[in-house]
Design an enzyme around this catalytic site. Structure first.
Site, PDB file in Angstrom:
ATOM      1  N   ASP A 279       1.307  -1.463   0.394  1.00 56.71           N
ATOM      2  CA  ASP A 279       0.124   0.043  -0.128  1.00 56.71           C
ATOM      3  C   ASP A 279       0.912   1.131  -0.240  1.00 56.71           C
ATOM      4  OD1 ASP A 279      -1.699   1.777   0.687  1.00 56.71           O
ATOM      5  OD2 ASP A 279      -2.655   0.762   2.265  1.00 56.71           O
ATOM      6  N   HIS A 280       0.537   1.825  -0.777  1.00 59.09           N
ATOM      7  CA  HIS A 280       1.878   3.007  -1.344  1.00 59.09           C
ATOM      8  C   HIS A 280       1.422   4.259  -0.474  1.00 59.09           C
ATOM      9  CE1 HIS A 280       5.246   5.262  -3.583  1.00 59.09           C
ATOM     10  NE2 HIS A 280       5.621   4.250  -4.045  1.00 59.09           N
ATOM     11  N   ARG A 281       0.169   4.595   0.149  1.00 59.61           N
ATOM     12  CA  ARG A 281      -0.216   5.392   1.518  1.00 59.61           C
ATOM     13  C   ARG A 281       0.718   4.955   2.846  1.00 59.61           C
ATOM     14  NH1 ARG A 281      -6.756   4.281   1.752  1.00 59.61           N
ATOM     15  NH2 ARG A 281      -5.143   2.043   2.357  1.00 59.61           N
TER      16      ARG A 281
END
Length: 452
Positions: A422-424
């Site tokens: 998850d790039h967040r």
């Protein structure tokens, strides 16, 4: 004698309905307390239901293959006690305001105690039958939100009316064949005794012109399979994950010959003869060790609070392909397990999952997942995150192939790893470092001494 009903209990984990898979009893059978009487399939697992009473089965309300909402009756018993004309209602779950009443209201049901007390209403059941050998259904249910196509000869009831939909009479093999063909039995005219739908009726119905077929019937050459149970839950979870989080994937191909050699040595040890550690167990151990340097991969995104929540314990999900669909049972506190313990846990959860006996509680609470696509002969893939998790590692097949080793070309065991994150929560640098740490361990197991 008194008549007591047993309703589908609340099986926990937010599940509101289950499909009845099979009955283990029949009308007239005498059962004892906690005897297994039925098996139901939730969106997560097969669950055995024990008898809440000792007595005689007087009625079965539901046929196998029917989806039932929590709180709806499944079976009635005749039990010793004061006679009464009304069946007993399923016991309600105790509330926090009245903990002392628990013993007074609970029946001895092992898996649940009826519908949630704060429920605002029952979810609609897909069908509301009575068994062919039973009287008509006892009560009316609300009409579905989307009505079936109207028949010319059937009058339209007011929208506020309720009605019972009688289940077409057919034998279990014919029902199974109808499901396989995608045929709605309600649209088939039965020519058997007392309107029984036969295989010949299904064959005749399938030859009707396309314009006459119901929307649910498969066209020639098609097989329509209802989406339900585990597959339905998996589909919903994957859509939620794919469109709910920005996902990125990085790849790493590693010479894992030292790990292969280590596994051979470990399996030769008498004290590990039962554990028989394999590649997946070593990868799981490497993941737990690498997560010490990159704890972001063992986190989740709290949308409501707009916070990243890091979890200290690693609850490791192991994706398992089963006849019912994809399941991800969880090894809790995997980072505290030895290699032998991880190996045993992975083997046990795989056997349990494939037999359909994994309990719903064992399928929740994961913080990071491993999926072994190599077992299918696949080299790599881009796995989709398990909803609520920040990372998932795909393990490809080990290939014996030419590889550069100490300045020369040699045949080596080569493996490709793929990490989706998850790039967040996880930056590219963090995800790459985490994957490189796992690769370093597999390429040189002694390198774990540097991961501090």
């Amino acid at each position: 004698m008194a008549v007591k009903e047993f309703a589908l209990p609340d099986l926990g984990e937010g599940l509101t309905e289950s499909e009845l898979v099979s009955w283990h009893v029949a009308v007239g059978d005498t059962v004892h307390l906690n005897q297994i009487i039925a098996e139901v399939e939730t969106a997560k697992a097969l669950v055995e239901l024990p008898a809440p009473y000792a007595g005689t089965v007087s009625r079965l309300y539901v046929e196998p293959g029917v989806t039932v909402a929590v709180g709806e009756p499944l079976v009635a018993f005749e039990v010793e006690g004061a006679a009464g004309s009304e069946p007993a209602a399923p016991a309600a779950a105790p509330t926090e305001e009245s903990p002392s009443s628990d013993a007074a209201v609970r029946e001895p049901v092992l898996v649940g105690y009826g519908a949630r007390p704060d429920a605002k209403g029952r979810p609609a059941r897909r069908s509301r039958p009575g068994l062919a050998s039973q009287p008509a259904a006892r009560e009316a249910v609300a009409a579905p939100a989307v009505a079936a196509p109207a028949q010319p000869s059937a009058p339209t009831a007011p929208a506020s009316d309720t009605a019972v939909r009688e289940r077409p009479r057919a034998t279990p093999p014919v029902r199974k064949l109808a499901r396989e063909r995608g045929i709605d039995l309600a649209a088939v005219t039965g020519t058997g005794e007392r309107g029984l739908v036969t295989r010949a009726d299904l064959d005749a119905y399938a030859t009707k012109p396309a314009a006459a077929l119901q929307a649910t019937e498969a066209a020639p050459g098609e097989l329509r399979i209802p989406i339900k149970g585990v597959r339905k839950a998996t589909a919903e979870a994957m859509v939620r994950s794919a469109f709910g989080a920005p996902q990125a994937t990085v790849f790493l191909t590693v010479d894992v010959t030292p790990t292969s050699e280590l596994i051979e040595r470990l399996r030769a040890r008498p004290d590990l003869a039962d554990a028989r550690p394999g590649l997946l167990a070593v990868v799981a151990k490497a993941l737990c060790l690498a997560a010490r340097r990159t704890p972001e991969v063992n986190s989740k995104w709290d949308e409501a609070a707009q916070e990243i929540v890091q979890t200290r314990a690693i609850n490791l999900g192991i994706a398992a392909a089963t006849p019912r669909g994809l399941l991800v049972p969880v090894i809790r506190d995997a980072d505290g397990h030895s290699l032998a313990e991880l190996s045993g846990a992975i083997r046990e959860l795989a056997v349990t999952a494939r037999s359909g006996k994994t309990q719903p509680a064992a399928l929740s609470g994961g913080t990071i997942t491993i999926t072994n696509v190599g077992v299918f002969g696949v080299d790599a893939g881009t796995p989709i995150l398990t909803p609520g998790e920040a990372a998932i590692l795909a393990v490809g097949a080990v290939r014996r192939q030419p590889w550069e080793h100490r300045g020369e070309i040699a045949l080596r065991d080569v493996l490709t790893l793929a990490l989706t994150f998850d790039h967040r929560i996880v930056d590219g640098e963090q995800g790459s470092r985490f994957l490189a740490d796992i690769g370093r361990i597999l390429a040189d197991p002694a390198s774990v001494l540097t991961l501090v």
